[in-house]
Design a protein around this motif. Structure first.
Motif, PDB file in Angstrom:
ATOM      1  N   ALA A 227       2.763  35.833  -3.289  1.00 11.42           N
ATOM      2  CA  ALA A 227       2.790  34.712  -2.345  1.00 11.42           C
ATOM      3  C   ALA A 227       1.855  34.976  -1.174  1.00 11.42           C
ATOM      4  CB  ALA A 227       4.217  34.487  -1.855  1.00 11.42           C
ATOM      5  N   ARG A 228       1.846  36.213  -0.684  1.00 13.71           N
ATOM      6  CA  ARG A 228       0.970  36.561   0.441  1.00 13.71           C
ATOM      7  C   ARG A 228      -0.500  36.366   0.053  1.00 13.71           C
ATOM      8  NH1 ARG A 228       2.541  41.299   0.958  1.00 13.71           N
ATOM      9  NH2 ARG A 228       0.767  42.597   0.381  1.00 13.71           N
ATOM     10  N   ARG A 229      -0.851  36.792  -1.141  1.00  5.32           N
ATOM     11  CA  ARG A 229      -2.243  36.643  -1.588  1.00  5.32           C
ATOM     12  C   ARG A 229      -2.648  35.180  -1.688  1.00  5.32           C
ATOM     13  NH1 ARG A 229      -2.670  40.901  -6.664  1.00  5.32           N
ATOM     14  NH2 ARG A 229      -2.709  42.847  -5.446  1.00  5.32           N
ATOM     15  N   LEU A 230      -1.765  34.375  -2.278  1.00  5.16           N
ATOM     16  CA  LEU A 230      -2.098  32.966  -2.463  1.00  5.16           C
ATOM     17  C   LEU A 230      -2.191  32.232  -1.137  1.00  5.16           C
ATOM     18  CD1 LEU A 230       0.036  31.947  -5.597  1.00  5.16           C
ATOM     19  CD2 LEU A 230      -2.388  32.537  -5.492  1.00  5.16           C
ATOM     20  N   LEU A 231      -1.200  32.434  -0.273  1.00  2.00           N
ATOM     21  CA  LEU A 231      -1.159  31.700   0.989  1.00  2.00           C
ATOM     22  C   LEU A 231      -2.317  32.109   1.907  1.00  2.00           C
ATOM     23  CD1 LEU A 231       2.689  31.779   1.631  1.00  2.00           C
ATOM     24  CD2 LEU A 231       1.314  29.751   1.146  1.00  2.00           C
ATOM     25  N   CYS A 232      -2.485  33.391   2.106  1.00  2.00           N
ATOM     26  CA  CYS A 232      -3.535  33.855   3.021  1.00  2.00           C
ATOM     27  C   CYS A 232      -4.922  33.672   2.413  1.00  2.00           C
ATOM     28  CB  CYS A 232      -3.307  35.322   3.376  1.00  2.00           C
ATOM     29  SG  CYS A 232      -1.766  35.617   4.285  1.00  2.00           S
ATOM     30  N   GLY A 233      -5.063  33.971   1.135  1.00  2.00           N
ATOM     31  CA  GLY A 233      -6.361  33.816   0.493  1.00  2.00           C
ATOM     32  C   GLY A 233      -6.831  32.380   0.475  1.00  2.00           C
ATOM     33  N   SER A 234      -5.916  31.444   0.208  1.00  2.00           N
ATOM     34  CA  SER A 234      -6.305  30.031   0.183  1.00  2.00           C
ATOM     35  C   SER A 234      -6.727  29.541   1.564  1.00  2.00           C
ATOM     36  CB  SER A 234      -5.156  29.179  -0.348  1.00  2.00           C
ATOM     37  OG  SER A 234      -4.003  29.288   0.475  1.00  2.00           O
ATOM     38  N   LEU A 235      -6.031  29.987   2.621  1.00  2.00           N
ATOM     39  CA  LEU A 235      -6.422  29.550   3.966  1.00  2.00           C
ATOM     40  C   LEU A 235      -7.733  30.179   4.414  1.00  2.00           C
ATOM     41  CD1 LEU A 235      -3.524  29.060   6.516  1.00  2.00           C
ATOM     42  CD2 LEU A 235      -4.995  27.398   5.417  1.00  2.00           C
ATOM     43  N   VAL A 236      -7.976  31.432   4.010  1.00  2.00           N
ATOM     44  CA  VAL A 236      -9.281  32.042   4.302  1.00  2.00           C
ATOM     45  C   VAL A 236     -10.380  31.221   3.630  1.00  2.00           C
ATOM     46  CG1 VAL A 236     -10.764  34.037   3.830  1.00  2.00           C
ATOM     47  CG2 VAL A 236      -8.451  34.382   4.714  1.00  2.00           C
TER      48      VAL A 236
ATOM     49  N   THR B 254      -5.336  34.912  10.121  1.00  2.00           N
ATOM     50  CA  THR B 254      -4.981  34.831   8.702  1.00  2.00           C
ATOM     51  C   THR B 254      -5.157  36.176   8.008  1.00  2.00           C
ATOM     52  OG1 THR B 254      -5.676  32.507   8.666  1.00  2.00           O
ATOM     53  CG2 THR B 254      -5.423  33.600   6.548  1.00  2.00           C
ATOM     54  N   LEU B 255      -6.257  36.863   8.296  1.00  2.00           N
ATOM     55  CA  LEU B 255      -6.489  38.180   7.696  1.00  2.00           C
ATOM     56  C   LEU B 255      -5.478  39.202   8.192  1.00  2.00           C
ATOM     57  CD1 LEU B 255     -10.393  38.267   7.815  1.00  2.00           C
ATOM     58  CD2 LEU B 255      -8.947  38.050   5.781  1.00  2.00           C
ATOM     59  N   LEU B 256      -5.102  39.107   9.473  1.00  2.00           N
ATOM     60  CA  LEU B 256      -4.086  39.998  10.022  1.00  2.00           C
ATOM     61  C   LEU B 256      -2.746  39.792   9.316  1.00  2.00           C
ATOM     62  CD1 LEU B 256      -3.391  42.100  12.231  1.00  2.00           C
ATOM     63  CD2 LEU B 256      -2.759  40.164  13.698  1.00  2.00           C
ATOM     64  N   LEU B 257      -2.391  38.527   9.098  1.00  2.00           N
ATOM     65  CA  LEU B 257      -1.143  38.226   8.395  1.00  2.00           C
ATOM     66  C   LEU B 257      -1.203  38.693   6.941  1.00  2.00           C
ATOM     67  CD1 LEU B 257      -0.493  34.642   9.808  1.00  2.00           C
ATOM     68  CD2 LEU B 257       0.891  36.679  10.239  1.00  2.00           C
ATOM     69  N   ALA B 258      -2.379  38.600   6.333  1.00  2.00           N
ATOM     70  CA  ALA B 258      -2.519  39.059   4.950  1.00  2.00           C
ATOM     71  C   ALA B 258      -2.237  40.544   4.827  1.00  2.00           C
ATOM     72  CB  ALA B 258      -3.926  38.749   4.438  1.00  2.00           C
ATOM     73  N   GLY B 259      -2.603  41.292   5.855  1.00  2.00           N
ATOM     74  CA  GLY B 259      -2.410  42.730   5.797  1.00  2.00           C
ATOM     75  C   GLY B 259      -1.028  43.186   6.214  1.00  2.00           C
ATOM     76  N   TRP B 260      -0.364  42.435   7.091  1.00  2.00           N
ATOM     77  CA  TRP B 260       0.894  42.911   7.663  1.00  2.00           C
ATOM     78  C   TRP B 260       2.121  42.088   7.282  1.00  2.00           C
ATOM     79  CZ3 TRP B 260       1.369  47.427  10.219  1.00  2.00           C
ATOM     80  CH2 TRP B 260       0.175  48.041  10.635  1.00  2.00           C
ATOM     81  N   SER B 261       1.925  40.931   6.678  1.00  2.00           N
ATOM     82  CA  SER B 261       3.079  40.060   6.435  1.00  2.00           C
ATOM     83  C   SER B 261       4.003  40.584   5.356  1.00  2.00           C
ATOM     84  CB  SER B 261       2.599  38.649   6.050  1.00  2.00           C
ATOM     85  OG  SER B 261       1.787  38.697   4.889  1.00  2.00           O
ATOM     86  N   GLY B 262       3.604  41.629   4.629  1.00  2.00           N
ATOM     87  CA  GLY B 262       4.517  42.216   3.652  1.00  2.00           C
ATOM     88  C   GLY B 262       5.709  42.876   4.299  1.00  2.00           C
ATOM     89  N   HIS B 263       5.664  43.075   5.620  1.00  2.00           N
ATOM     90  CA  HIS B 263       6.749  43.742   6.335  1.00  2.00           C
ATOM     91  C   HIS B 263       7.794  42.770   6.873  1.00  2.00           C
ATOM     92  CE1 HIS B 263       4.529  47.499   6.079  1.00  2.00           C
ATOM     93  NE2 HIS B 263       3.472  46.892   6.589  1.00  2.00           N
ATOM     94  N   PHE B 264       7.557  41.466   6.717  1.00  2.00           N
ATOM     95  CA  PHE B 264       8.561  40.504   7.183  1.00  2.00           C
ATOM     96  C   PHE B 264       8.626  39.336   6.204  1.00  2.00           C
ATOM     97  CE2 PHE B 264       4.643  40.234   9.712  1.00  2.00           C
ATOM     98  CZ  PHE B 264       4.170  38.976   9.389  1.00  2.00           C
TER      99      PHE B 264
ATOM    100  N   TRP C  59       8.222  33.619   8.338  1.00  2.00           N
ATOM    101  CA  TRP C  59       7.394  34.000   9.483  1.00  2.00           C
ATOM    102  C   TRP C  59       5.908  33.984   9.123  1.00  2.00           C
ATOM    103  CZ3 TRP C  59      10.084  33.294  13.485  1.00  2.00           C
ATOM    104  CH2 TRP C  59      11.444  33.654  13.528  1.00  2.00           C
ATOM    105  N   LEU C  60       5.590  34.341   7.875  1.00  2.00           N
ATOM    106  CA  LEU C  60       4.193  34.266   7.437  1.00  2.00           C
ATOM    107  C   LEU C  60       3.696  32.821   7.474  1.00  2.00           C
ATOM    108  CD1 LEU C  60       1.565  35.165   6.051  1.00  2.00           C
ATOM    109  CD2 LEU C  60       2.775  35.040   3.862  1.00  2.00           C
ATOM    110  N   ILE C  61       4.500  31.908   6.946  1.00  2.00           N
ATOM    111  CA  ILE C  61       4.075  30.498   6.914  1.00  2.00           C
ATOM    112  C   ILE C  61       3.897  29.950   8.318  1.00  2.00           C
ATOM    113  CG2 ILE C  61       4.804  28.177   6.240  1.00  2.00           C
ATOM    114  CD1 ILE C  61       6.142  29.423   3.785  1.00  2.00           C
ATOM    115  N   TRP C  62       4.804  30.308   9.242  1.00  2.00           N
ATOM    116  CA  TRP C  62       4.651  29.833  10.616  1.00  2.00           C
ATOM    117  C   TRP C  62       3.429  30.460  11.288  1.00  2.00           C
ATOM    118  CZ3 TRP C  62       6.337  25.679  12.786  1.00  2.00           C
ATOM    119  CH2 TRP C  62       7.523  25.088  12.346  1.00  2.00           C
ATOM    120  N   GLY C  63       3.105  31.703  10.933  1.00  2.00           N
ATOM    121  CA  GLY C  63       1.883  32.313  11.458  1.00  2.00           C
ATOM    122  C   GLY C  63       0.642  31.584  10.973  1.00  2.00           C
TER     123      GLY C  63
END
Length: 392
Positions: free
Chosen positions: A309-318, A349-359, A363-367
């Motif tokens: 999910a993190r890859r799809l969400l962050c990658g698509s927005l990038v 977006t790149l910051l969330l891609a790297g760190w959002s696995g911890h929450f 919270w990722l979607i709101w970021g």
């Protein structure tokens, strides 16, 4: 040589809206390729199939845009059938349905070229009558995986290259030269078609492309409501679902109200039609991937965000933001204004891609929603609108 001008003002007809039903089915079916924490190979196959589907749809959409009225109807049903075959072949694309998908694509490209009257040249969309990109698809009928996918990618790359580099005016000139040679050979102009330049009706085309975006964003709504309808409603799910809706609202506003990136907005513009179309393909593909990411993320609202999910969400927005930067550069926008919105959006977006696995995914979607909100605040500095310029 004569020139055919489009009507002054048109809107999407009931026929065109009926035709778009296959897009609803196509986007929904393609999203299933990304539902199980997709690998890079899965994502690559998704992009490949999406572009093939998009090009097939656009070829007929441009025909309906230029011809309009009754001229659109004869090719409607066989075109819908061909697109439906492509959609139905997606679940078995890695097995025995791959050839059916390729045959449907070849048929649609052939049919879209046959619909045009002899001598009629679409200046804004040379791909309508240039089918070199279908040759690798034909060869792929005798190939196995993964060679088959490589041939498909080659064919699509050729189509995109033709779309971006072929001058419509040059195609028009070459068509006129061919007709002149034919007249000299026959010694008469009888039964020789008159070369006719056809141009896209840009406001109508803008509306058609915008409707496609609405359908893609609607897939995100379907993903959210489908997952929420089958889950127990706890705070984590509510937070993620609310963030998903907020994210889709922001993307809708940015894309359709502000004419961002490859999504055209009616008004004076600076991008040639073929460039606008290429950007539209990239933008809508990114939005479709994001919709699939929302479905995958909301299916796991508790604990840490799933890697897929993190890859799809962050990658698509990038990708979405990247297309915007490219569109701004092509349009000649100020780099200072572009970087003012692009750097914070891409950086967050790149910051969330790297760190959002911890929450959690909520919270990722709101970021990600915050990144789009910043883009909205800077929207006045994103002049990516469609071209009124003829030819190119």
């Amino acid at each position: 040589m004569s020139t055919c001008q489009p009507p002054v003002e048109r809107h999407a007809s009931w026929t065109e809206l009926f035709f778009d039903l296959v897009v609803v089915a196509g986007v929904l079916q393609l999203s299933h390729l990304l539902h199980d924490g997709p690998s890079a190979a899965d994502l690559g196959l998704y992009v490949l199939l999406y572009l093939a589907f998009w090009i097939s749809w656009v070829c007929f959409t441009v025909y309906g845009n230029v011809e309009g009225g009754r001229d659109w109807t004869p090719g409607l049903l066989p075109a819908m059938l061909g697109l439906a075959v492509m959609v139905a072949a997606v679940p078995g694309i890695r097995a025995d349905h791959a050839r059916a998908f390729a045959l449907a694509y070849i048929f649609l490209r052939w049919l879209s070229g046959r619909l045009w009257r002899p001598g009629r040249v679409v200046v804004d969309w040379p791909l309508a009558q240039l089918g070199a990109g279908t040759v690798p698809w034909i060869v792929s009928l005798w190939a196995d995986t993964p060679t088959r996918y490589g041939l498909w990618a080659l064919g699509l790359a050729l189509d995109l290259l033709i779309m971006l580099t072929t001058s419509g005016s040059r195609v028009l000139r070459l068509a006129q030269e061919r007709m002149d040679r034919l007249i000299r050979k026959r010694g008469t102009a009888e039964r020789v078609p008159v070369v006719e330049a056809a141009y896209a009706d840009v406001p109508h085309l803008v509306e058609r492309l915008g409707l496609f975006v609405i359908i893609v964003l609607g897939e995100g709504v379907i993903q959210i409501t489908s997952v929420a309808g089958e889950a127990v409603w706890h705070a984590a799910l509510v937070r993620a679902a609310a963030g998903g809706f907020a994210l889709l609202i922001g993307l809708w506003s940015m894309s359709l109200l502000h004419g961002y990136g490859g999504v055209p907005k009616d008004g004076p513009g600076v991008l040639p039609v073929r460039v606008m179309m290429a950007l539209h393909a990239a933008t809508t593909c990114a939005l479709a991937v994001l919709a699939a990411g929302l479905g995958l993320g909301l299916a796991h609202p508790y604990g840490h965000t799933p890697e897929g999910a993190r890859r799809l969400l962050c990658g698509s927005l990038v990708g979405y933001f990247g297309v915007g930067v490219l569109a701004a550069a092509v349009a000649g926008a100020s780099w200072r204004r572009t970087l003012r919105w692009a750097l914070p959006c891409l950086g967050l977006t790149l910051l969330l891609a790297g760190w959002s696995g911890h929450f959690g995914v909520g919270w990722l979607i709101w970021g990600l929603t915050a990144a789009v909100a910043w883009q909205l605040l800077c929207a006045s500095g994103v002049p990516a609108r469609p071209a009124r310029r003829r030819g190119a």
